[in-house]
Motif scaffolding. Structure first.
Motif, PDB file in Angstrom:
ATOM      1  N   ILE A 127       0.934  -1.294   0.147  1.00  0.00           N
ATOM      2  CA  ILE A 127      -0.004   0.002  -0.225  1.00  0.00           C
ATOM      3  C   ILE A 127       1.027   1.115  -0.142  1.00  0.00           C
ATOM      4  O   ILE A 127       1.682   1.372   0.764  1.00  0.00           O
ATOM      5  CB  ILE A 127      -0.984  -0.210   1.130  1.00  0.00           C
ATOM      6  N   PRO A 128       0.919   1.969  -1.111  1.00  0.00           N
ATOM      7  CA  PRO A 128       1.611   3.355  -1.175  1.00  0.00           C
ATOM      8  C   PRO A 128       1.331   4.376  -0.075  1.00  0.00           C
ATOM      9  O   PRO A 128       0.156   4.394   0.300  1.00  0.00           O
ATOM     10  CB  PRO A 128       1.533   3.732  -2.556  1.00  0.00           C
ATOM     11  N   GLU A 129       2.420   4.939   0.104  1.00  0.00           N
ATOM     12  CA  GLU A 129       2.382   6.349   0.997  1.00  0.00           C
ATOM     13  C   GLU A 129       1.066   7.353   0.388  1.00  0.00           C
ATOM     14  O   GLU A 129       1.048   7.416  -0.920  1.00  0.00           O
ATOM     15  CB  GLU A 129       3.715   7.000   1.105  1.00  0.00           C
ATOM     16  N   GLY A 130       0.233   7.702   1.330  1.00  0.00           N
ATOM     17  CA  GLY A 130      -0.602   8.685   1.036  1.00  0.00           C
ATOM     18  C   GLY A 130      -1.950   8.054   0.707  1.00  0.00           C
ATOM     19  O   GLY A 130      -3.070   8.714   0.471  1.00  0.00           O
ATOM     20  N   THR A 131      -1.903   6.975   0.874  1.00  0.00           N
ATOM     21  CA  THR A 131      -3.202   5.924   0.477  1.00  0.00           C
ATOM     22  C   THR A 131      -3.977   5.988   1.845  1.00  0.00           C
ATOM     23  O   THR A 131      -3.772   5.835   2.991  1.00  0.00           O
ATOM     24  CB  THR A 131      -3.323   4.533  -0.006  1.00  0.00           C
ATOM     25  N   VAL A 132      -5.367   6.263   1.447  1.00  0.00           N
ATOM     26  CA  VAL A 132      -6.462   6.241   2.601  1.00  0.00           C
ATOM     27  C   VAL A 132      -6.745   4.699   2.884  1.00  0.00           C
ATOM     28  O   VAL A 132      -7.270   4.088   1.870  1.00  0.00           O
ATOM     29  CB  VAL A 132      -7.592   7.206   2.417  1.00  0.00           C
ATOM     30  N   VAL A 133      -6.923   4.236   3.972  1.00  0.00           N
ATOM     31  CA  VAL A 133      -7.045   3.090   4.470  1.00  0.00           C
ATOM     32  C   VAL A 133      -8.239   2.871   5.375  1.00  0.00           C
ATOM     33  O   VAL A 133      -8.400   3.600   6.101  1.00  0.00           O
ATOM     34  CB  VAL A 133      -5.639   2.252   4.632  1.00  0.00           C
ATOM     35  N   GLN A 134      -8.873   1.697   5.485  1.00  0.00           N
ATOM     36  CA  GLN A 134      -9.846   1.544   6.457  1.00  0.00           C
ATOM     37  C   GLN A 134      -8.980   0.350   7.508  1.00  0.00           C
ATOM     38  O   GLN A 134      -8.386  -0.459   7.134  1.00  0.00           O
ATOM     39  CB  GLN A 134     -10.971   0.698   6.059  1.00  0.00           C
ATOM     40  N   ILE A 135      -9.224   0.462   8.582  1.00  0.00           N
ATOM     41  CA  ILE A 135      -8.627  -0.272   9.830  1.00  0.00           C
ATOM     42  C   ILE A 135      -9.582  -1.333   9.950  1.00  0.00           C
ATOM     43  O   ILE A 135     -10.713  -1.140  10.365  1.00  0.00           O
ATOM     44  CB  ILE A 135      -8.527   0.642  11.059  1.00  0.00           C
ATOM     45  N   THR A 136      -8.895  -2.620   9.687  1.00  0.00           N
ATOM     46  CA  THR A 136      -9.810  -3.791   9.826  1.00  0.00           C
ATOM     47  C   THR A 136      -9.760  -4.517  11.305  1.00  0.00           C
ATOM     48  O   THR A 136     -10.525  -5.419  11.589  1.00  0.00           O
ATOM     49  CB  THR A 136      -9.257  -4.801   8.640  1.00  0.00           C
ATOM     50  N   ASP A 137      -8.456  -4.276  11.932  1.00  0.00           N
ATOM     51  CA  ASP A 137      -8.116  -5.039  13.108  1.00  0.00           C
ATOM     52  C   ASP A 137      -7.091  -4.182  14.021  1.00  0.00           C
ATOM     53  O   ASP A 137      -6.228  -3.532  13.187  1.00  0.00           O
ATOM     54  CB  ASP A 137      -7.615  -6.300  12.669  1.00  0.00           C
ATOM     55  N   ILE A 138      -6.984  -4.375  15.078  1.00  0.00           N
ATOM     56  CA  ILE A 138      -5.948  -3.708  15.937  1.00  0.00           C
ATOM     57  C   ILE A 138      -5.322  -4.967  16.754  1.00  0.00           C
ATOM     58  O   ILE A 138      -6.089  -5.658  17.426  1.00  0.00           O
ATOM     59  CB  ILE A 138      -6.353  -2.591  16.743  1.00  0.00           C
ATOM     60  N   ARG A 139      -4.174  -5.035  16.773  1.00  0.00           N
ATOM     61  CA  ARG A 139      -3.208  -6.213  17.451  1.00  0.00           C
ATOM     62  C   ARG A 139      -2.178  -5.528  17.991  1.00  0.00           C
ATOM     63  O   ARG A 139      -1.097  -5.074  17.442  1.00  0.00           O
ATOM     64  CB  ARG A 139      -2.984  -7.261  16.805  1.00  0.00           C
ATOM     65  N   GLY A 140      -2.364  -5.301  19.371  1.00  0.00           N
ATOM     66  CA  GLY A 140      -1.101  -4.430  20.168  1.00  0.00           C
ATOM     67  C   GLY A 140      -1.013  -3.182  19.578  1.00  0.00           C
ATOM     68  O   GLY A 140      -1.882  -2.492  19.515  1.00  0.00           O
ATOM     69  N   ALA A 141       0.069  -2.723  19.012  1.00  0.00           N
ATOM     70  CA  ALA A 141       0.255  -1.429  18.458  1.00  0.00           C
ATOM     71  C   ALA A 141       0.211  -1.432  17.003  1.00  0.00           C
ATOM     72  O   ALA A 141       0.712  -0.469  16.415  1.00  0.00           O
ATOM     73  CB  ALA A 141       1.677  -0.673  19.016  1.00  0.00           C
ATOM     74  N   LYS A 142      -0.124  -2.518  16.429  1.00  0.00           N
ATOM     75  CA  LYS A 142      -0.074  -2.834  14.864  1.00  0.00           C
ATOM     76  C   LYS A 142      -1.902  -2.350  14.427  1.00  0.00           C
ATOM     77  O   LYS A 142      -2.679  -3.069  14.807  1.00  0.00           O
ATOM     78  CB  LYS A 142       0.104  -4.194  14.387  1.00  0.00           C
ATOM     79  N   LEU A 143      -1.961  -1.589  13.413  1.00  0.00           N
ATOM     80  CA  LEU A 143      -3.055  -1.580  12.485  1.00  0.00           C
ATOM     81  C   LEU A 143      -3.287  -2.520  11.434  1.00  0.00           C
ATOM     82  O   LEU A 143      -2.163  -2.300  10.795  1.00  0.00           O
ATOM     83  CB  LEU A 143      -3.370  -0.082  12.087  1.00  0.00           C
ATOM     84  N   PHE A 144      -4.226  -3.119  11.278  1.00  0.00           N
ATOM     85  CA  PHE A 144      -4.247  -4.003  10.155  1.00  0.00           C
ATOM     86  C   PHE A 144      -5.292  -3.460   9.219  1.00  0.00           C
ATOM     87  O   PHE A 144      -6.402  -2.995   9.397  1.00  0.00           O
ATOM     88  CB  PHE A 144      -4.783  -5.469  10.352  1.00  0.00           C
ATOM     89  N   VAL A 145      -4.809  -2.971   7.958  1.00  0.00           N
ATOM     90  CA  VAL A 145      -5.427  -1.867   7.016  1.00  0.00           C
ATOM     91  C   VAL A 145      -5.851  -2.723   5.654  1.00  0.00           C
ATOM     92  O   VAL A 145      -4.936  -3.482   5.316  1.00  0.00           O
ATOM     93  CB  VAL A 145      -4.682  -0.786   7.215  1.00  0.00           C
TER      94      VAL A 145
END
Length: 152
Positions: free
Chosen positions: A120-138
């Motif tokens: 996923i390139p820089e500047g892309t708007v993403v939707q957050i599908t999950d959060i595990r610890g300090a990681k966003l899954f997008v």
């Protein structure tokens, strides 16, 4: 002699409970204690063993489910869970092969991981599908492309 054996079993089971904290050995420790008292009052070896098995089994069957329910760790939702479904902006290209990826959500930078493994390139708007610890899954937000203007 039987009292010594039941005393040793009682102590060993108590130590095993302290070491494991699984709430299993404690019931056998109490069963051994009951058999110890049976031996103290002159009961035969067979009666002592039956008392050990019955007391241990009853305590295990009656109390373990209750204690397990009370001590069971419940998953407590955090404030971060409210962010699932919202959007963020990629500030560093997300690439699982290179181990890179950062996203910014409400002024806070997070480690970003592509939910489906894509880059996923820089500047892309993403939707957050999950959060595990300090990681966003997008995953990228697919915005409809505007229709081309019709010339008249």
């Amino acid at each position: 002699m039987d009292m010594l054996i039941w005393g040793i079993v009682c102590v060993v089971m108590a130590i095993a409970e302290v070491v494991t904290l699984q709430l299993v050995s404690v019931w056998f420790s109490i069963g051994a204690l009951a058999a110890f008292f049976a031996a103290l009052f002159g009961a035969g070896s067979t009666v002592q063993f039956i008392i050990f098995v019955v007391v241990s089994a009853l305590l295990l069957a009656c109390t373990r489910p209750i204690i397990k329910k009370v001590m069971c760790k419940q998953v407590v939702p955090t404030n971060a869970d409210r962010e699932i479904g919202s959007t963020a902006t990629i500030i560093e290209t997300v690439d699982g092969a290179r181990g890179t990826g950062r996203a910014r959500k409400d002024g806070v930078d997070w480690i970003a991981v592509a939910a489906n493994g894509q880059i996923i390139p820089e500047g892309t708007v993403v939707q957050i599908t999950d959060i595990r610890g300090a990681k966003l899954f997008v995953e990228p937000v697919h915005t409809p492309q505007p229709a081309p203007a019709v010339k008249q």
